[in-house]
Design a protein around this motif. Structure first.
Motif, PDB file in Angstrom:
ATOM      1  N   VAL A  15      43.792  27.095  45.704  1.00  9.71           N
ATOM      2  CA  VAL A  15      42.785  27.191  44.642  1.00  9.71           C
ATOM      3  C   VAL A  15      41.817  28.315  44.975  1.00  9.71           C
ATOM      4  O   VAL A  15      41.381  28.462  46.124  1.00  9.71           O
ATOM      5  N   LEU A  16      41.453  29.107  43.973  1.00 12.67           N
ATOM      6  CA  LEU A  16      40.435  30.135  44.137  1.00 12.67           C
ATOM      7  C   LEU A  16      39.235  29.779  43.268  1.00 12.67           C
ATOM      8  O   LEU A  16      39.390  29.483  42.077  1.00 12.67           O
ATOM      9  N   VAL A  17      38.057  29.794  43.884  1.00 12.01           N
ATOM     10  CA  VAL A  17      36.799  29.574  43.161  1.00 12.01           C
ATOM     11  C   VAL A  17      35.989  30.860  43.253  1.00 12.01           C
ATOM     12  O   VAL A  17      35.718  31.362  44.350  1.00 12.01           O
ATOM     13  N   PHE A  18      35.605  31.397  42.108  1.00  9.62           N
ATOM     14  CA  PHE A  18      34.830  32.640  42.094  1.00  9.62           C
ATOM     15  C   PHE A  18      33.358  32.370  42.373  1.00  9.62           C
ATOM     16  O   PHE A  18      32.770  31.423  41.854  1.00  9.62           O
ATOM     17  N   PHE A  19      32.762  33.236  43.208  1.00 10.54           N
ATOM     18  CA  PHE A  19      31.320  33.270  43.415  1.00 10.54           C
ATOM     19  C   PHE A  19      30.816  34.611  42.863  1.00 10.54           C
ATOM     20  O   PHE A  19      31.526  35.613  42.926  1.00 10.54           O
ATOM     21  N   ALA A  40      43.037  20.517  49.556  1.00  8.55           N
ATOM     22  CA  ALA A  40      43.494  21.763  48.938  1.00  8.55           C
ATOM     23  C   ALA A  40      43.077  22.955  49.797  1.00  8.55           C
ATOM     24  O   ALA A  40      42.081  22.902  50.526  1.00  8.55           O
ATOM     25  N   ASP A  41      43.858  24.014  49.702  1.00  6.02           N
ATOM     26  CA  ASP A  41      43.526  25.279  50.378  1.00  6.02           C
ATOM     27  C   ASP A  41      42.660  26.073  49.412  1.00  6.02           C
ATOM     28  O   ASP A  41      43.160  26.691  48.473  1.00  6.02           O
ATOM     29  N   VAL A  42      41.357  26.045  49.628  1.00  6.85           N
ATOM     30  CA  VAL A  42      40.403  26.633  48.685  1.00  6.85           C
ATOM     31  C   VAL A  42      39.811  27.914  49.267  1.00  6.85           C
ATOM     32  O   VAL A  42      39.311  27.922  50.388  1.00  6.85           O
ATOM     33  N   ILE A  43      39.866  28.974  48.485  1.00  5.83           N
ATOM     34  CA  ILE A  43      39.255  30.246  48.850  1.00  5.83           C
ATOM     35  C   ILE A  43      38.131  30.535  47.863  1.00  5.83           C
ATOM     36  O   ILE A  43      38.335  30.476  46.648  1.00  5.83           O
ATOM     37  N   SER A  44      36.948  30.835  48.383  1.00  9.41           N
ATOM     38  CA  SER A  44      35.866  31.303  47.520  1.00  9.41           C
ATOM     39  C   SER A  44      35.869  32.828  47.562  1.00  9.41           C
ATOM     40  O   SER A  44      35.930  33.425  48.632  1.00  9.41           O
ATOM     41  N   ARG A  69      40.062  41.693  47.523  1.00 11.59           N
ATOM     42  CA  ARG A  69      40.992  41.325  48.594  1.00 11.59           C
ATOM     43  C   ARG A  69      41.907  40.191  48.160  1.00 11.59           C
ATOM     44  O   ARG A  69      43.097  40.182  48.488  1.00 11.59           O
ATOM     45  N   ALA A  70      41.355  39.224  47.447  1.00  9.41           N
ATOM     46  CA  ALA A  70      42.166  38.089  46.996  1.00  9.41           C
ATOM     47  C   ALA A  70      43.299  38.551  46.093  1.00  9.41           C
ATOM     48  O   ALA A  70      44.425  38.050  46.183  1.00  9.41           O
ATOM     49  N   LEU A  71      43.017  39.505  45.236  1.00 13.56           N
ATOM     50  CA  LEU A  71      44.036  40.023  44.325  1.00 13.56           C
ATOM     51  C   LEU A  71      45.139  40.724  45.098  1.00 13.56           C
ATOM     52  O   LEU A  71      46.324  40.601  44.759  1.00 13.56           O
ATOM     53  N   LYS A  72      44.773  41.436  46.155  1.00 20.18           N
ATOM     54  CA  LYS A  72      45.747  42.228  46.910  1.00 20.18           C
ATOM     55  C   LYS A  72      46.518  41.418  47.946  1.00 20.18           C
ATOM     56  O   LYS A  72      47.691  41.697  48.208  1.00 20.18           O
ATOM     57  N   ALA A  93      32.883  37.792  34.500  1.00 19.59           N
ATOM     58  CA  ALA A  93      33.602  38.392  33.366  1.00 19.59           C
ATOM     59  C   ALA A  93      33.707  39.901  33.499  1.00 19.59           C
ATOM     60  O   ALA A  93      34.669  40.508  33.011  1.00 19.59           O
ATOM     61  N   ALA A  94      32.731  40.518  34.165  1.00 17.32           N
ATOM     62  CA  ALA A  94      32.705  41.978  34.312  1.00 17.32           C
ATOM     63  C   ALA A  94      33.487  42.465  35.530  1.00 17.32           C
ATOM     64  O   ALA A  94      33.553  43.672  35.761  1.00 17.32           O
ATOM     65  N   CYS A  95      34.093  41.546  36.268  1.00 19.43           N
ATOM     66  CA  CYS A  95      34.843  41.903  37.477  1.00 19.43           C
ATOM     67  C   CYS A  95      36.330  42.029  37.135  1.00 19.43           C
ATOM     68  O   CYS A  95      36.987  41.016  36.875  1.00 19.43           O
ATOM     69  N   PRO A  96      36.895  43.244  37.115  1.00 16.91           N
ATOM     70  CA  PRO A  96      38.301  43.423  36.717  1.00 16.91           C
ATOM     71  C   PRO A  96      39.277  42.631  37.585  1.00 16.91           C
ATOM     72  O   PRO A  96      40.278  42.107  37.078  1.00 16.91           O
ATOM     73  N   GLU A  97      38.977  42.525  38.876  1.00 15.86           N
ATOM     74  CA  GLU A  97      39.872  41.788  39.777  1.00 15.86           C
ATOM     75  C   GLU A  97      39.865  40.300  39.454  1.00 15.86           C
ATOM     76  O   GLU A  97      40.911  39.643  39.486  1.00 15.86           O
ATOM     77  N   ALA A  98      38.696  39.762  39.123  1.00 12.95           N
ATOM     78  CA  ALA A  98      38.618  38.354  38.743  1.00 12.95           C
ATOM     79  C   ALA A  98      39.406  38.105  37.461  1.00 12.95           C
ATOM     80  O   ALA A  98      40.162  37.134  37.362  1.00 12.95           O
ATOM     81  N   VAL A  99      39.230  38.984  36.496  1.00 10.44           N
ATOM     82  CA  VAL A  99      39.968  38.856  35.235  1.00 10.44           C
ATOM     83  C   VAL A  99      41.468  38.898  35.488  1.00 10.44           C
ATOM     84  O   VAL A  99      42.236  38.092  34.930  1.00 10.44           O
TER      85      VAL A  99
END
Length: 209
Positions: A15-19, A40-44, A69-72, A93-99
């Motif tokens: 699971v990925l949680v955005f900060f 769960a294996d959770v990455i913030s 880094r998470a995307l890559k 919303a303004a972070c292309p990698e998050a999107v």
């Protein structure tokens, strides 16, 4: 409270949680906390170059990694979770990698989850609410034109707002506000780790509602 561990043969859910700067601290931390308790294996992931962030109420947060880094580096996720708060949701919303991570998770059939302002501020523009029932912070449903772009009507077509603390429609899971952070987190625990894990956390947390 003890951590719920997976039995032999079970795959650990990722699971990925955005900060982000200005995110709602209760929502962000509760989600990470409860999902980790469930095994769960959770990455913030920070939506900036810095792991150190300040939440919407001045509380310092520290992410595990960056969204870049998470995307890559981290591959696919079983779920991505977006806390609300402003301007935190707007920064996500303004972070292309998050999107990109959100869209990849959706396309792979994973769970996309958001709470408070995030269903409208983050998910509406991506078309995740189209044809879905959802919930969000009261009144945010009137702000589709502001957040979903000029073709907001197409991107949110046939979406229906529910007056509920949490709502699941297929792989879309949404929640209303900081006060719903615990039931939202427990719903995600149940979906990802099973009813027994959710029941154990509820019991150990002395949640009676």
């Amino acid at each position: 409270m003890r951590v719920i561990t997976h039995t032999s043969g079970e795959s650990m859910k990722r699971v990925l949680v955005f900060f982000a700067e200005g995110c709602e601290e209760i929502e962000a931390v509760t989600l990470v906390d409860y999902l980790r308790r469930a095994g769960a294996d959770v990455i913030s992931a920070s939506c900036s170059d810095s792991l150190a962030l300040i939440g919407s109420h001045g509380i310092k947060l520290c992410a595990d990694t960056t969204a870049t880094r998470a995307l890559k580096e981290t591959g696919a996720f079983d779920a991505v979770v977006v806390p609300g708060g402003m301007p935190g949701a707007a920064n996500i919303a303004a972070c292309p990698e998050a999107v990109s991570i959100i869209e990849k998770t959706r396309d792979a059939g994973g769970i996309t989850a958001a709470i408070c302002a995030a269903p409208v501020v983050v998910f509406a523009k991506l078309g995740l609410l189209a044809g879905k029932t959802y919930t969000c912070y009261p009144g945010m449903e009137r702000e589709f034109p502001k957040w979903a772009g000029v073709d907001w009507e197409k991107r949110t077509a046939h979406s229906v707002k529910k007056e509920a603390a949490c709502w699941q429609d297929g792989n879309l899971v949404t929640s209303e506000a900081p006060g719903a952070a615990e039931p939202f987190a427990l719903l995600l625990v149940e979906l990802l780790c099973g009813r027994e894990a959710a029941a154990a956390i509820r019991k150990a947390s002395c949640l009676r509602a």
